[in-house]
Design an enzyme around this catalytic site. Structure first.
Site, mmCIF file in Angstrom:
data_model
loop_
_atom_site.group_PDB
_atom_site.id
_atom_site.type_symbol
_atom_site.label_atom_id
_atom_site.label_comp_id
_atom_site.label_asym_id
_atom_site.label_seq_id
_atom_site.Cartn_x
_atom_site.Cartn_y
_atom_site.Cartn_z
ATOM 1 N N LYS A 177 0.854 -1.190 0.000
ATOM 2 C CA LYS A 177 0.000 0.000 0.000
ATOM 3 C C LYS A 177 0.890 1.241 0.000
ATOM 4 O O LYS A 177 1.487 1.598 1.006
ATOM 5 C CB LYS A 177 -0.939 0.070 1.200
ATOM 6 C CG LYS A 177 -2.011 1.144 0.949
ATOM 7 C CD LYS A 177 -2.553 1.840 2.185
ATOM 8 C CE LYS A 177 -1.726 2.974 2.711
ATOM 9 N NZ LYS A 177 -1.716 4.214 1.886
ATOM 10 N N GLU A 253 9.618 1.366 11.086
ATOM 11 C CA GLU A 253 10.767 2.248 10.835
ATOM 12 C C GLU A 253 10.213 3.647 10.775
ATOM 13 O O GLU A 253 9.521 4.019 9.840
ATOM 14 C CB GLU A 253 11.438 1.853 9.545
ATOM 15 C CG GLU A 253 11.807 0.384 9.660
ATOM 16 C CD GLU A 253 12.631 -0.109 8.521
ATOM 17 O OE1 GLU A 253 13.574 0.574 8.176
ATOM 18 O OE2 GLU A 253 12.299 -1.167 8.015
ATOM 19 N N CYS A 287 13.510 11.124 7.016
ATOM 20 C CA CYS A 287 13.426 10.592 8.373
ATOM 21 C C CYS A 287 14.730 10.830 9.114
ATOM 22 O O CYS A 287 14.749 11.043 10.311
ATOM 23 C CB CYS A 287 13.111 9.111 8.333
ATOM 24 S SG CYS A 287 14.235 8.200 7.289
ATOM 25 N N GLU A 388 9.609 16.236 15.316
ATOM 26 C CA GLU A 388 10.018 16.076 13.929
ATOM 27 C C GLU A 388 9.218 17.068 13.081
ATOM 28 O O GLU A 388 7.998 17.028 13.071
ATOM 29 C CB GLU A 388 9.743 14.640 13.473
ATOM 30 C CG GLU A 388 10.255 14.374 12.078
ATOM 31 C CD GLU A 388 9.978 12.951 11.618
ATOM 32 O OE1 GLU A 388 8.882 12.433 11.875
ATOM 33 O OE2 GLU A 388 10.878 12.359 10.984
HETATM 34 P P1 NAP Z 1 2.455 8.357 7.782
HETATM 35 O O1 NAP Z 1 1.421 9.392 7.848
HETATM 36 O O2 NAP Z 1 2.743 7.549 8.978
HETATM 37 O O3 NAP Z 1 2.049 7.425 6.571
HETATM 38 C C1 NAP Z 1 2.814 6.311 6.184
HETATM 39 C C2 NAP Z 1 1.899 5.278 5.552
HETATM 40 O O4 NAP Z 1 0.959 4.815 6.526
HETATM 41 C C3 NAP Z 1 1.083 5.821 4.388
HETATM 42 O O5 NAP Z 1 0.959 4.828 3.411
HETATM 43 C C4 NAP Z 1 -0.242 6.121 5.062
HETATM 44 O O6 NAP Z 1 -1.342 6.169 4.190
HETATM 45 C C5 NAP Z 1 -0.371 4.985 6.035
HETATM 46 N N1 NAP Z 1 -1.302 5.286 7.122
HETATM 47 C C6 NAP Z 1 -1.679 6.512 7.592
HETATM 48 N N2 NAP Z 1 -2.571 6.384 8.592
HETATM 49 C C7 NAP Z 1 -2.787 5.059 8.772
HETATM 50 C C8 NAP Z 1 -3.596 4.287 9.646
HETATM 51 N N3 NAP Z 1 -4.378 4.873 10.555
HETATM 52 N N4 NAP Z 1 -3.568 2.940 9.546
HETATM 53 C C9 NAP Z 1 -2.784 2.348 8.627
HETATM 54 N N5 NAP Z 1 -1.999 3.015 7.761
HETATM 55 C C10 NAP Z 1 -1.984 4.359 7.833
HETATM 56 O O7 NAP Z 1 3.855 8.967 7.338
HETATM 57 P P2 NAP Z 1 4.145 9.953 6.143
HETATM 58 O O8 NAP Z 1 3.646 11.305 6.508
HETATM 59 O O9 NAP Z 1 3.703 9.369 4.860
HETATM 60 O O10 NAP Z 1 5.750 9.917 6.136
HETATM 61 C C11 NAP Z 1 6.514 10.694 6.996
HETATM 62 C C12 NAP Z 1 7.029 9.887 8.175
HETATM 63 O O11 NAP Z 1 7.772 8.760 7.727
HETATM 64 C C13 NAP Z 1 7.986 10.680 9.000
HETATM 65 O O12 NAP Z 1 7.716 10.495 10.368
HETATM 66 C C14 NAP Z 1 9.348 10.075 8.647
HETATM 67 O O13 NAP Z 1 10.321 10.255 9.616
HETATM 68 C C15 NAP Z 1 9.012 8.658 8.417
HETATM 69 N N6 NAP Z 1 10.034 7.990 7.598
HETATM 70 C C16 NAP Z 1 10.863 7.060 8.194
HETATM 71 C C17 NAP Z 1 11.851 6.415 7.446
HETATM 72 C C18 NAP Z 1 12.749 5.376 8.069
HETATM 73 O O14 NAP Z 1 13.446 4.665 7.341
HETATM 74 N N7 NAP Z 1 12.777 5.216 9.378
HETATM 75 C C19 NAP Z 1 11.993 6.710 6.092
HETATM 76 C C20 NAP Z 1 11.137 7.651 5.523
HETATM 77 C C21 NAP Z 1 10.160 8.274 6.288
HETATM 78 P P3 NAP Z 1 -1.886 7.603 3.669
HETATM 79 O O15 NAP Z 1 -1.012 7.978 2.560
HETATM 80 O O16 NAP Z 1 -3.261 7.341 3.251
HETATM 81 O O17 NAP Z 1 -1.815 8.573 4.813
#
Ligand code: NAP
Ligand code: MG
Length: 486
Positions: A177, A253, A287, A388
């Site tokens: 997804k 992650e 991240c 963050e």
């Molecule tokens: P996010 O809001 O957590 O979304 C990530 C994924 O989860 C998306 O596909 C999102 O779908 C889905 N999602 C959202 N709400 C959900 C729920 N209630 N239940 C199940 N799935 C759900 O994160 P983001 O804003 O896309 O990305 C930014 C974050 O990613 C930052 O915190 C960053 O630090 C982290 N990140 C970490 C790494 C690492 O390697 N550690 C690498 C890159 C990014 P939708 O698109 O529909 O919201």
């Protein structure tokens, strides 16, 4: 002209989503609509998980030899390389990433990753343990089964490749997804996997909403492993979904608030410029962003001057401009969030040494642009030093000695990455041992090939991507004890 797929990839076929819900992708470049795609419902997720399960159970992929699986992944990588320019353009339109970065950084990383896992497919060994003359003890690894992969938009295909490489090469079937912002690039990746000869049902791609399709995947009883990259809150939600369903393995992650510690003996210009770059790159939507610059008082003024120069160099421009150092942030909503963080920092006493707490106009009068910001006078208790931002905002924290530097660097709930700048060999080792982070970079930032694992500690989660270790996330270990007859 680019065509935009509007259907889901389930069991090797393009199918319309079962509900009428549509995702409309708005480009932050100019706030125009890129395209619309069907959003997967829980029923679509169920179809895809069943397809993945059937594909796994009949061994169409898992029972191929490791080297055959490896060759398929290498073919997949080559097809992505063939279509890299088109994929880069899609990503640039979806999220506003500068097209050159999309091609030379993101797509290059995807190709390298899938090729790397293809190449190690038949080089992973199992174990025979010394159990005595009358028995044989084996520890073998096999695929876990059905893998759900939920990924973010900031490096949409790189994060996907970090999951697909080890999961597929280990013999699993996957339901992916992608983030709402990046359905189109993900669907093209699915098409290329089919073209590479990945059997039907082994990779299913379901654009959809997190709280609908993401949650359905997280709660599905037939998903064995859920691999996730994204925010802390959603990572915790997946752990909860797992606990409330089948206890599946979840690999979170998550985010970071990485500190870059600059000691007085370092190469000051390189340390300052690289730290600033590491915070601003990809509009700070990293991240691992080096969002906290932790500097010894003796060299603070010099460091700030170089950080400001780097911020000035990275003025945003149209992401389709080949020379754009930065594009917009991902959306208007994200822009407002980033500016609110910065305004709060100023209210709490920080000074804007460069940039502005207002949006930036690249000359087109539209788009979600913000200039990189350098904030000085930041102290560890301010929210800007703890939360963050996921935007190009660098906080400068001044310290008086090495112990204080380490204390400040570790004074966050996150632990994804950290950096240390010094030419003193012993300090490099001693301080890097004390930094609580999954990755420590010494005299560099964001470096690393495919062979070293990447991931965090503390609230940054515990999943690790890249390297041979990542194979373990998608494998089950089996012990076989064989009693030998006389
Ligand atoms: P996010 O809001 O957590 O979304 C990530 C994924 O989860 C998306 O596909 C999102 O779908 C889905 N999602 C959202 N709400 C959900 C729920 N209630 N239940 C199940 N799935 C759900 O994160 P983001 O804003 O896309 O990305 C930014 C974050 O990613 C930052 O915190 C960053 O630090 C982290 N990140 C970490 C790494 C690492 O390697 N550690 C690498 C890159 C990014 P939708 O698109 O529909 O919201
Ligand atoms: Mg989201």
């Amino acid at each position: 002209a680019l065509g935009w797929r509007t259907e889901l990839l389930v069991n090797g076929r393009w199918v319309a989503a079962r509900s009428d819900d549509q995702l409309s992708v708005v480009s932050p470049r100019d706030n125009s609509v890129v395209g619309c795609v069907g959003a997967a419902s829980a029923e679509d997720v169920d179809d895809a998980v069943r397809a993945a399960r059937a594909a796994f159970d009949d061994g169409r992929w898992a029972d191929r030899t490791p080297s055959e699986r490896g060759r398929t992944l290498i073919r997949f990588a080559s097809l992505i390389e063939r279509d890299a320019e088109e994929l880069a353009l899609r990503i640039s339109l979806e999220v506003g990433k500068p097209v050159r970065d999309a091609l030379q950084v993101e797509l290059a990383a995807v190709v390298r990753c899938l090729r790397w896992y293809g190449e190690i497919a038949d080089k992973i060994t199992d174990e025979t343990l010394p159990t005595g003359p009358d028995s044989l003890g084996l520890v073998t690894r096999g695929p876990a089964g059905g893998v759900g992969a939920v990924v973010p938009w900031n490096f949409p295909l790189t994060m996907t490749a970090w999951k697909l490489g080890p999961a597929l090469v280990a013999g699993n079937s996957v339901v992916l997804k992608p983030a709402e912002q990046t359905p189109f690039s993900a669907l093209e990746l699915g098409a290329l996997a089919l073209e590479a000869g990945l059997p039907e049902g082994v990779l299913n791609v379901l654009p959809g909403r997190g709280p609908v399709a993401g949650e359905a995947l997280g709660r599905h009883p037939d998903v064995d492993v859920l691999t996730f990259t994204g925010s802390v809150a959603v990572g915790r939600a997946f752990q909860r979904y797992a606990a409330e369903s089948n206890g599946k393995r979840v690999w979170p992650e998550l985010g970071g608030k990485s500190g870059s510690v600059i000691l007085p003996d370092a190469d000051i210009e390189k340390a300052a410029r690289t730290t600033a770059w590491g915070c601003f790159y990809n509009s700070g939507q990293m991240c691992s962003a080096s969002s906290r610059l932790i500097v010894h008082r003796d060299v603070a003024d010099e460091v700030v001057a170089f950080a400001v120069a780097e911020a000035e160099r990275m003025t945003p421009a149209d992401p389709l401009d080949w020379d754009a150092p930065l594009g917009p942030v991902v959306s208007e909503h994200a822009l407002e969030r980033v500016l609110a963080h910065a305004r709060r920092a100023v209210e709490q006493g920080a000074t804007v040494a460069y940039g502005s707490v207002d949006r930036y106009d690249i000359g087109t009068g539209t788009g979600a642009y913000v200039r990189p910001m350098v904030l000085t006078g930041v102290t560890p208790d301010m929210s800007i030093a703890q939360e963050e931002v996921f935007g190009p905002v660098l906080s400068v924290l001044v310290v008086n000695d090495v112990d204080e530097a380490v204390r400040v660097a570790n004074d966050t709930r996150f632990g994804l990455a950290a950096a240390l700048w010094t030419n003193d060999l012993s300090a490099a080792h001693r301080v890097s041992r004390r930094l609580r982070a999954g990755t420590v970079w010494v005299n560099c930032f964001e470096e690393g090939g495919m062979s070293l694992p990447f991931g965090g500690v503390k609230a940054s989660g515990f999943g690790r991507d890249k390297g041979a270790h990542a194979m373990d996330k998608y494998s089950d270990m089996k012990s076989t004890w064989i009693e030998l007859a006389q």
